[in-house]
Design an enzyme around this catalytic site. Structure first.
Site, mmCIF file in Angstrom:
data_model
loop_
_atom_site.group_PDB
_atom_site.id
_atom_site.type_symbol
_atom_site.label_atom_id
_atom_site.label_comp_id
_atom_site.label_asym_id
_atom_site.label_seq_id
_atom_site.Cartn_x
_atom_site.Cartn_y
_atom_site.Cartn_z
ATOM 1 N N GLU A 93 -32.114 -70.443 -6.516
ATOM 2 C CA GLU A 93 -30.955 -69.701 -6.994
ATOM 3 C C GLU A 93 -31.061 -68.214 -6.670
ATOM 4 O OE1 GLU A 93 -28.166 -70.781 -7.928
ATOM 5 O OE2 GLU A 93 -28.750 -72.883 -7.942
ATOM 6 N N TYR A 98 -24.873 -66.318 -14.386
ATOM 7 C CA TYR A 98 -24.797 -67.408 -13.411
ATOM 8 C C TYR A 98 -26.143 -68.106 -13.243
ATOM 9 C CZ TYR A 98 -25.226 -69.924 -9.136
ATOM 10 O OH TYR A 98 -25.541 -70.914 -8.247
ATOM 11 N N ASP A 113 -20.153 -70.018 -9.229
ATOM 12 C CA ASP A 113 -20.452 -69.203 -8.062
ATOM 13 C C ASP A 113 -19.168 -69.076 -7.232
ATOM 14 O OD1 ASP A 113 -20.157 -71.595 -6.616
ATOM 15 O OD2 ASP A 113 -21.894 -71.186 -5.347
ATOM 16 N N CYS A 127 -4.465 -81.348 -5.647
ATOM 17 C CA CYS A 127 -4.710 -79.915 -5.483
ATOM 18 C C CYS A 127 -3.421 -79.116 -5.615
ATOM 19 C CB CYS A 127 -5.348 -79.654 -4.126
ATOM 20 S SG CYS A 127 -5.591 -77.897 -3.753
#
Length: 315
Positions: free
Chosen positions: A56, A139, A157, A228
């Site tokens: 990360e 995060y 993210d 979507c």
């Protein structure tokens, strides 16, 4: 200012709609992930929480292809936080190589030291304890808790934010900086059970990285294209503030990288004259070197020479 009954009812309805929307998306996205997820070393069980944390730190603003070789070398050398904490922070900077944003190396070293001191060398499980580590923000704490320990957290993210902006909000791109509304939406879309929530976090990230990309979304490959909002609206162009571009050539960041490259390759201290040969423009070169010193990435020595830091890293 108190909300009116009408406003409260509207907020409740909106939250219910978002939760319903999430339920419609969970299955297709996680099923797609089961079939198409990349085999990455930090996703394997043997990586453990430390491997997840290292990945990360490295993956922030850096593509997977560049991270993979450095990650493998890092874990071979420092398989536990205690191994990294036992070495000078300058060694972390040296091993970071050309990943960019080398302050991340110092922060990872500081986090490893704190893990060794506060948690007996084991990456903590609790989100609050993760968040209290040097260099760990919201995060990273959520990502480690979710990916390493299978907990239920909203992991936001750039890739996830883009998927949510398009699939749910009907926008081509999310705002330049993460907003409170995005965090609220991410929490509303989370599956209720921890196992599914952890997979959802990884799956939405992978979907943004491989399919719902910034410049060339491949809607024909997307498992949720039929739902979507952005595609159903005709894929409208971005109408918000200009998106920030990243430049490198000729910037202080490039000069810093060239100076650090010389210092990483050196066995001992590097004379000022050697660093002066790195960049022709003296004012920019001096500014970049001063910035490296101020950030703790370089230590000045008597006599005008420099080296990577030997002291404790900073948070």
């Amino acid at each position: 200012m108190t909300s009116t009954p009408a406003a409260s009812a509207a907020a409740t309805t909106a939250a219910a709609n978002e939760a319903t929307e999430g339920a419609r998306l969970h299955g297709p996205v996680t099923d797609w992930f089961d079939e198409h997820a990349r085999d990455l070393p930090w996703r394997r069980p043997e990586a453990g929480a430390w491997g997840v944390m290292v990945s990360e730190f490295m993956l922030q603003q850096t593509p997977v292809s560049r991270v993979l070789p450095v990650y493998e070398q890092w874990l071979q050398r420092w398989p536990r936080p205690a191994d990294l904490a036992a070495e000078p922070p300058g060694e972390a900077v040296r091993a970071w190589g050309r990943l960019g944003y080398p302050r991340r190396a110092l922060r990872l070293h500081a986090a490893a030291s704190a893990i060794q001191e506060r948690h007996g060398g084991d990456v903590p499980r609790e989100h609050g304890q993760l968040l209290a580590l040097p260099g760990v923000g919201e995060y990273t704490a959520a990502a480690v808790a979710s990916f390493a320990y299978g907990q239920r957290h909203a992991v936001l993210d750039t890739n996830v934010r883009r998927v949510f902006a398009r699939a749910v909000e009907g926008r081509q791109y999310p705002p330049n900086a993460t907003t409170a509304a995005e965090r609220k939406l991410a929490r509303a879309l989370l599956p209720q059970d921890e196992e599914t929530a952890a997979k959802w976090a990884a799956a939405t990230m992978e979907l943004g990285a491989l399919v719902c990309t910034a410049r060339g979304p491949e809607c024909v490959r997307c498992p949720i294209s039929a739902q979507c909002a952005w595609r159903l609206a005709g894929s409208p162009a971005h109408d918000g503030p200009p998106r920030r571009g990243q430049t490198y050539a000729g910037t202080d960041r490039q000069v810093r990288g060239k100076l650090l490259a010389v210092l990483r390759e050196a066995v001992g201290a590097v004379p000022q004259a050697v660093l002066d040969a790195v960049w022709d423009e003296p004012v920019q070169r001096a500014r970049a070197l001063d910035g490296l010193v101020a950030d703790g990435l370089v230590e000045p020595l008597p006599g005008g020479s420099y080296r990577l830091p030997l002291g404790r890293s900073t948070s």
